[in-house]
Write an enzyme that holds these catalytic residues in place. Structure first.
Site, mmCIF file in Angstrom:
data_model
loop_
_atom_site.group_PDB
_atom_site.id
_atom_site.type_symbol
_atom_site.label_atom_id
_atom_site.label_comp_id
_atom_site.label_asym_id
_atom_site.label_seq_id
_atom_site.Cartn_x
_atom_site.Cartn_y
_atom_site.Cartn_z
ATOM 1 N N ARG A 69 0.858 -1.134 -0.022
ATOM 2 C CA ARG A 69 0.020 -0.204 -0.024
ATOM 3 C C ARG A 69 0.996 1.324 0.080
ATOM 4 N NH1 ARG A 69 -1.925 0.945 4.473
ATOM 5 N NH2 ARG A 69 -1.201 -0.975 5.587
ATOM 6 N N TYR A 197 -1.556 -3.595 -6.670
ATOM 7 C CA TYR A 197 -0.945 -4.388 -5.600
ATOM 8 C C TYR A 197 -2.197 -4.249 -4.471
ATOM 9 C CZ TYR A 197 1.759 -7.199 -2.492
ATOM 10 O OH TYR A 197 2.304 -8.157 -1.737
ATOM 11 N N LYS A 206 -9.497 -2.387 1.486
ATOM 12 C CA LYS A 206 -9.396 -1.321 2.428
ATOM 13 C C LYS A 206 -10.095 0.050 1.998
ATOM 14 C CE LYS A 206 -7.058 -3.548 5.179
ATOM 15 N NZ LYS A 206 -5.732 -4.112 5.244
ATOM 16 N N HIS A 226 -10.543 -2.525 11.327
ATOM 17 C CA HIS A 226 -9.551 -3.326 10.763
ATOM 18 C C HIS A 226 -9.249 -4.468 11.857
ATOM 19 C CE1 HIS A 226 -5.105 -3.319 9.295
ATOM 20 N NE2 HIS A 226 -5.871 -4.221 8.539
ATOM 21 N N SER A 248 -1.465 -3.423 10.337
ATOM 22 C CA SER A 248 -1.033 -4.482 9.226
ATOM 23 C C SER A 248 0.226 -5.272 9.812
ATOM 24 C CB SER A 248 -0.821 -3.606 7.899
ATOM 25 O OG SER A 248 -1.857 -2.806 7.650
ATOM 26 N N CYS A 250 0.565 -7.481 11.755
ATOM 27 C CA CYS A 250 0.830 -7.411 13.375
ATOM 28 C C CYS A 250 0.144 -8.475 13.849
ATOM 29 C CB CYS A 250 0.639 -6.257 14.086
ATOM 30 S SG CYS A 250 1.720 -4.915 13.644
ATOM 31 N N ASP A 275 -9.267 -9.897 8.801
ATOM 32 C CA ASP A 275 -8.842 -8.489 8.546
ATOM 33 C C ASP A 275 -9.819 -7.262 8.686
ATOM 34 O OD1 ASP A 275 -6.478 -6.855 7.649
ATOM 35 O OD2 ASP A 275 -7.712 -6.485 5.828
ATOM 36 N N ARG A 364 2.490 -12.185 -0.399
ATOM 37 C CA ARG A 364 0.974 -12.410 0.111
ATOM 38 C C ARG A 364 0.650 -13.916 -0.700
ATOM 39 N NH1 ARG A 364 -1.549 -8.849 4.090
ATOM 40 N NH2 ARG A 364 -0.072 -7.205 4.483
HETATM 41 P P1 GTP Z 1 -2.289 -7.691 7.436
HETATM 42 O O1 GTP Z 1 -2.699 -8.526 6.449
HETATM 43 O O2 GTP Z 1 -1.301 -6.752 6.781
HETATM 44 O O3 GTP Z 1 -3.477 -6.840 7.939
HETATM 45 O O4 GTP Z 1 -1.443 -8.669 8.633
HETATM 46 P P2 GTP Z 1 -1.912 -9.027 9.847
HETATM 47 O O5 GTP Z 1 -2.098 -8.340 11.012
HETATM 48 O O6 GTP Z 1 -2.956 -10.264 9.611
HETATM 49 O O7 GTP Z 1 -0.639 -10.086 10.262
HETATM 50 P P3 GTP Z 1 -0.163 -11.503 10.276
HETATM 51 O O8 GTP Z 1 -0.944 -12.476 11.081
HETATM 52 O O9 GTP Z 1 -0.102 -11.903 8.863
HETATM 53 O O10 GTP Z 1 1.388 -11.539 10.954
HETATM 54 C C1 GTP Z 1 2.253 -10.645 10.338
HETATM 55 C C2 GTP Z 1 3.722 -11.162 11.047
HETATM 56 O O11 GTP Z 1 3.611 -11.178 12.197
HETATM 57 C C3 GTP Z 1 3.747 -12.854 10.313
HETATM 58 O O12 GTP Z 1 5.326 -12.621 9.962
HETATM 59 C C4 GTP Z 1 3.890 -13.509 11.654
HETATM 60 O O13 GTP Z 1 4.685 -14.467 11.646
HETATM 61 C C5 GTP Z 1 4.258 -12.482 12.806
HETATM 62 N N1 GTP Z 1 3.168 -12.690 13.994
HETATM 63 C C6 GTP Z 1 2.058 -13.039 13.870
HETATM 64 N N2 GTP Z 1 1.599 -13.479 15.126
HETATM 65 C C7 GTP Z 1 2.649 -13.376 16.162
HETATM 66 C C8 GTP Z 1 2.912 -13.347 17.643
HETATM 67 O O14 GTP Z 1 2.170 -13.944 18.289
HETATM 68 N N3 GTP Z 1 4.324 -13.270 17.881
HETATM 69 C C9 GTP Z 1 5.318 -12.730 17.076
HETATM 70 N N4 GTP Z 1 6.482 -12.721 17.443
HETATM 71 N N5 GTP Z 1 5.134 -12.670 15.554
HETATM 72 C C10 GTP Z 1 3.826 -12.894 15.041
HETATM 73 C C1 SPV Z 2 -2.800 -4.640 5.241
HETATM 74 O O1 SPV Z 2 -1.998 -3.790 4.832
HETATM 75 O O2 SPV Z 2 -3.473 -4.236 6.482
HETATM 76 C C2 SPV Z 2 -3.651 -5.755 4.492
HETATM 77 C C3 SPV Z 2 -2.975 -5.849 3.124
HETATM 78 O O3 SPV Z 2 -4.479 -6.376 4.971
HETATM 79 S S1 SPV Z 2 -3.571 -4.775 1.931
HETATM 80 O O4 SPV Z 2 -4.756 -5.534 1.113
HETATM 81 O O5 SPV Z 2 -2.679 -4.644 0.994
HETATM 82 O O6 SPV Z 2 -4.410 -3.600 2.343
HETATM 83 MN MN MN Z 3 -5.041 -5.607 6.930
#
Ligand code: GTP
Ligand code: SPV
Ligand code: MN
Length: 581
Positions: A69, A197, A206, A226, A248, A250, A275, A364
Site C-alpha cells: 500500500r 497491488y 481497504k 480493521h 497491518s 501485526c 482483517d 502474500r
Molecule cells: P495484514 O494482513 O497486513 O493486516 O496483517 P496481519 O495483522 O493479519 O498479520 P499476520 O497475522 O499476517 O502476521 C504478520 C507477521 O507477524 C507474520 O510474519 C507473523 O509470523 C508475525 N506474527 C503473528 N503473530 C505473532 C505472534 O504472536 N508473535 C510474534 N512474534 N510474531 C507474530
Molecule cells: C494491510 O496492509 O493491512 C493488508 C494488506 O491487509 S492490503 O490488502 O494491502 O491492505
Molecule cells: Mn490488514
C-alpha cells in the site's frame, strides 16, 4: 448488461473515457476464472507452480516498485478538508477528479475493461454492502473472486437495492509517479490508478470495506473496523466471539486461525474473519459482527507449520501467491519455512542473499476462506456473530504489557485511540518506527479521527451489553531483541483470561492504566519461560507510563477542538492516577 440504468451509464461513461478494446461483465463462474487464469499463464502474469504439490496454485510477480500500500499517495477527498482530518491526505474533490480524469483518459486502449459486481458480507445479510469495481487487471478480477462474493448474485442485489460503491481502477503504467488512490466518501466513490497491488487495487478491501464504509458507518450507526473475528470454543462447548484490531502485519491472520497449545484439549478457535469487521448493535444490546470478506490476503513470510498450521494447510491448493520465492521444483517459498530452499527470489532472479530476503517481506497469499480448516459457517450467518470482547494490540518492544483490561467503554476507547505500533512492510515507508495508530485504523479511517473517536464513544451508549475492551502486546523484547512471549498458538492463554474476565471469574489487579492478570491468572503450564518473564510481561511501572501518556496527550490534542470532551476527560482521569511528571 444490467437492468440498473445508473450502473449501465457509469460503465458507458468510464468506457468512453478509458477506451478499452473490450468490456467483460464478470459472472463469478468457475469457467470465467479458469479462462482468466489460462490467459494470464499465456501472458506471463501468472507463473505455474508445481501442480503435484500445489494444484491450482499460481505465482504472480508484481512490478518491483509496486509491492505494498502507498499511504502517501492515498487521499480522502471530502469537500471540507477538516472532515478528512489530520489523519488523512486530502485533496479538493473537483481537483482530484480532474487529475484522475487525465490519468484515466484512454488508459485502457488495447486492454479489457472488467466490470466486477461484488458484495461485502454474506449475500443475504442486511449488514452487507455492495460495490462495483471496474478494472483493467485480470489479476484483480481473480483476486476479487476469492476475496469477495463476486458476480451474478451480487449484481442481482445491486439491481434490487439500486445503490453501490463505484470503484474505478487501472494499473496505468505502474509508474509510482503516476499513482493515486482517491476516495470520495460523499459520493461512495473510489478511483485508483497506477498500482496493481493489494489494498491499492482490490478496491473491495481497504478502500471500500474500511475507508468508505467507516464514513457510511458513522452516519448509519455502525462500525467498520480493521479487525479479525474469531470464535473461541471452550471444552464445555461454549463459544465466545472476539474482534481484534492489530495494525497491518501485526498478527491478525495468525490469531484468527490459531491452534490451541497441546494441553488445551477441547479448546477450539473458529475463524470468522482475519482483517475486517463490520459491527452493529443488535436488538439484544450486544454488538453483532460480520466479516465483509470471503477470502484471505495474508502475509506469507513467517507462516509455517509451527506458527500457523491452519494457514499452511490451506495453501497447498487453489491459492494465488504474490511476490513469494520459488524452489527449484516450483514450489512457493518464503522466509520462515523450515524446509526447501529458494532457487528464484521474488523478482525471479537466482536467489542471492546479497539481494535481501528471497520472498518480499510483504509477499502474500490469496485464498478462499472456505479452505481454512478452522472456517466456520458462522461466517455466512446473515445476522453476524455476537462480540464478547474487543481487543486492541500493536508491536511494542517495551512498556505495553502482554494484556490489560479497560475499566469502562470510555477507557477502552482511550486505549484504542492511544495505540501505537512499529511500522511494517505492509506499506511503503520506513519499517520499525513507532507511530500512533489508533484502533489500527491510521491508514484506513475515511474521516477525521476526532469524529471517529466520538462515534466510538456514541456506540458505547447504543450497546447495553457492551463487549469488554482489552489491549494486548505479543511483541515485547528483551535486551537482546528476542521476543519475550512465545506468541502464536500460545496467545490462546491470553484469550482464555480475556473470556474468563468477560464471564466474571478470572483474577485481575488494578493499575493506573488498566487491569492486568494477577500472578498465575494466566495459565503458563507447559511453557518454558525464563524466571521472571511473566512478571516483566505483566508489570505496570507507573513512572514509565508518564512519558507515554504525555505523548498520547500531545497526539490527541493535535486534533484540537474536535476531540470529544469525554475522551479528553478520560485521558485526564488516567493521567491523574500516574505520578506527577
Ligand atoms: P495484514 O494482513 O497486513 O493486516 O496483517 P496481519 O495483522 O493479519 O498479520 P499476520 O497475522 O499476517 O502476521 C504478520 C507477521 O507477524 C507474520 O510474519 C507473523 O509470523 C508475525 N506474527 C503473528 N503473530 C505473532 C505472534 O504472536 N508473535 C510474534 N512474534 N510474531 C507474530
Ligand atoms: C494491510 O496492509 O493491512 C493488508 C494488506 O491487509 S492490503 O490488502 O494491502 O491492505
Ligand atoms: Mn490488514
Amino acid at each position: 448488461m444490467t437492468s440498473l440504468p445508473e450502473l449501465q451509464h457509469w460503465v458507458d461513461r468510464v468506457s468512453d473515457l478509458t477506451q478499452p478494446d473490450r468490456i467483460h461483465w464478470c459472472t463469478g463462474e468457475e469457467e470465467e476464472f479458469d479462462a482468466l487464469v489460462a490467459e494470464m499463464l499465456d501472458s506471463g502474469l501468472f507463473l505455474p507452480l508445481n501442480s503435484e504439490t500445489h494444484p491450482g496454485c499460481y505465482l504472480h510477480r508484481s512490478d518491483p516498485g509496486d509491492v505494498a500500500r502507498v499511504e502517501h499517495l492515498t487521499f480522502v477527498c471530502t469537500s471540507e478538508q477538516a472532515d478528512a482530518g489530520p489523519n488523512n491526505n486530502w485533496m479538493d474533490p473537483n481537483e482530484a477528479k480532474e487529475q484522475m480524469r487525465e490519468l484515466f483518459s484512454s488508459c485502457m486502449k488495447g486492454r479489457t475493461l472488467y466490470v466486477i459486481p461484488y458484495c461485502m458480507g454474506p449475500i443475504d445479510s442486511p449488514l452487507s454492502r455492495c460495490g462495483v469495481e471496474i478494472t483493467d487487471s485480470p489479476y484483480v478480477v481473480v483476486n476479487m473472486r476469492l476475496m469477495t462474493r463476486m458476480g451474478a448474485p451480487a449484481l442481482r442485489r445491486i439491481e434490487r437495492e439500486g445503490t453501490f460503491v463505484r470503484g474505478l481502477h487501472s494499473i496505468g503504467e505502474l509508474d509510482p509517479e503516476r499513482r493515486f488512490i482517491m476516495h470520495f466518501p460523499d459520493e461512495l466513490m473510489i478511483q485508483s490508478f497506477g498500482s496493481g497491488y493489494g489494498g491499492n487495487a482490490l478496491l473491495g478491501k481497504k478502500c471500500h470495506a474500511l475507508r468508505i464504509a467507516s464514513y457510511q458507518a458513522r452516519t448509519e450507526g455502525w462500525l467498520a473496523e480493521h479487525m479479525l473475528i474469531l470464535g473461541l470454543e471452550s471444552p464445555e462447548g461454549e463459544t465466545h466471539y472476539i474482534a481484534a484490531a492489530f495494525p497491518s502485519a501485526c498478527g491478525k491472520t495468525n490469531l484468527a486461525m490459531l491452534i490451541p497449545p497441546e494441553q488445551y484439549q477441547g479448546w477450539k478457535v473458529w475463524t470468522v474473519g482475519d482483517d475486517i469487521c463490520w459491527m452493529r448493535p443488535g436488538e439484544d444490546g450486544r454488538l453483532w459482527a460480520i466479516n465483509p470478506e470471503a477470502g484471505f490476503f495474508g502475509v506469507a513470510p513467517g507462516t509455517s507449520e509451527t506458527t500457523n498450521p491452519n494457514a499452511l494447510a490451506m495453501l497447498d491448493h487453489n491459492a494465488i501467491f504474490t511476490n513469494v520465492a520459488e524452489t527449484a521444483d516450483h514450489q512457493p517459498w518464503w522466509e520462515g519455512l523450515p524446509d526447501g530452499e529458494p532457487a528464484l527470489d521474488w523478482q525471479g532472479r537466482p536467489f542471492d542473499e546479497a539481494n535481501g530476503p528471497a520472498a518480499h517481506p510483504n509477499s502474500r497469499f490469496t485464498v478462499s476462506m472456505r479452505q481454512c480448516p478452522s472456517y466456520t459457517d458462522a461466517a455466512e450467518d446473515p445476522r453476524g456473530v455476537p462480540i464478547s470482547a474487543i481487543v486492541f494490540g500493536g508491536r511494542r518492544a517495551s512498556l505495553v504489557p502482554l494484556v490489560m483490561e479497560s475499566d469502562s467503554w470510555a477507557h477502552g476507547v482511550l486505549m484504542g485511540a492511544a495505540m501505537a505500533s512499529e511500522t511494517t512492510a505492509a506499506a511503503t515507508h520506513a519499517v520499525g518506527v513507532v507511530r500512533r495508530d489508533p484502533m489500527a485504523m491510521k491508514p484506513f479511517c475515511g474521516y477525521n479521527f476526532a469524529d471517529y473517536f466520538g462515534h466510538w464513544l456514541d456506540m458505547g451508549e447504543e450497546v447495553t451489553r457492551p463487549p469488554g475492551i482489552y489491549n494486548v502486546n505479543w511483541f515485547r523484547k528483551d535486551e537482546d531483541g528476542k521476543f519475550l512471549w512465545p506468541g502464536f498458538g500460545e496467545n490462546l492463554r491470553v484469550l482464555e483470561w480475556i473470556i474468563g474476565r468477560c464471564k466474571g471469574h478470572a483474577d485481575a489487579l488494578e493499575t493506573p492504566v488498566g487491569k492486568v492478570p494477577t500472578a498465575g491468572a494466566i495459565d503458563t503450564s507447559g511453557l518454558e519461560l525464563d524466571a521472571g518473564v511473566m512478571d516483566t510481561l505483566l508489570e505496570i511501572e507507573p513512572a514509565a507510563w508518564v512519558p507515554e501518556m504525555a505523548e498520547v496527550r500531545e497526539y490527541l490534542e493535535s486534533y484540537g477542538d474536535r476531540l470529544p470532551e469525554a475522551l479528553a476527560s478520560e485521558m485526564e482521569r488516567v493521567a491523574s492516577q500516574l505520578p506527577a511528571a
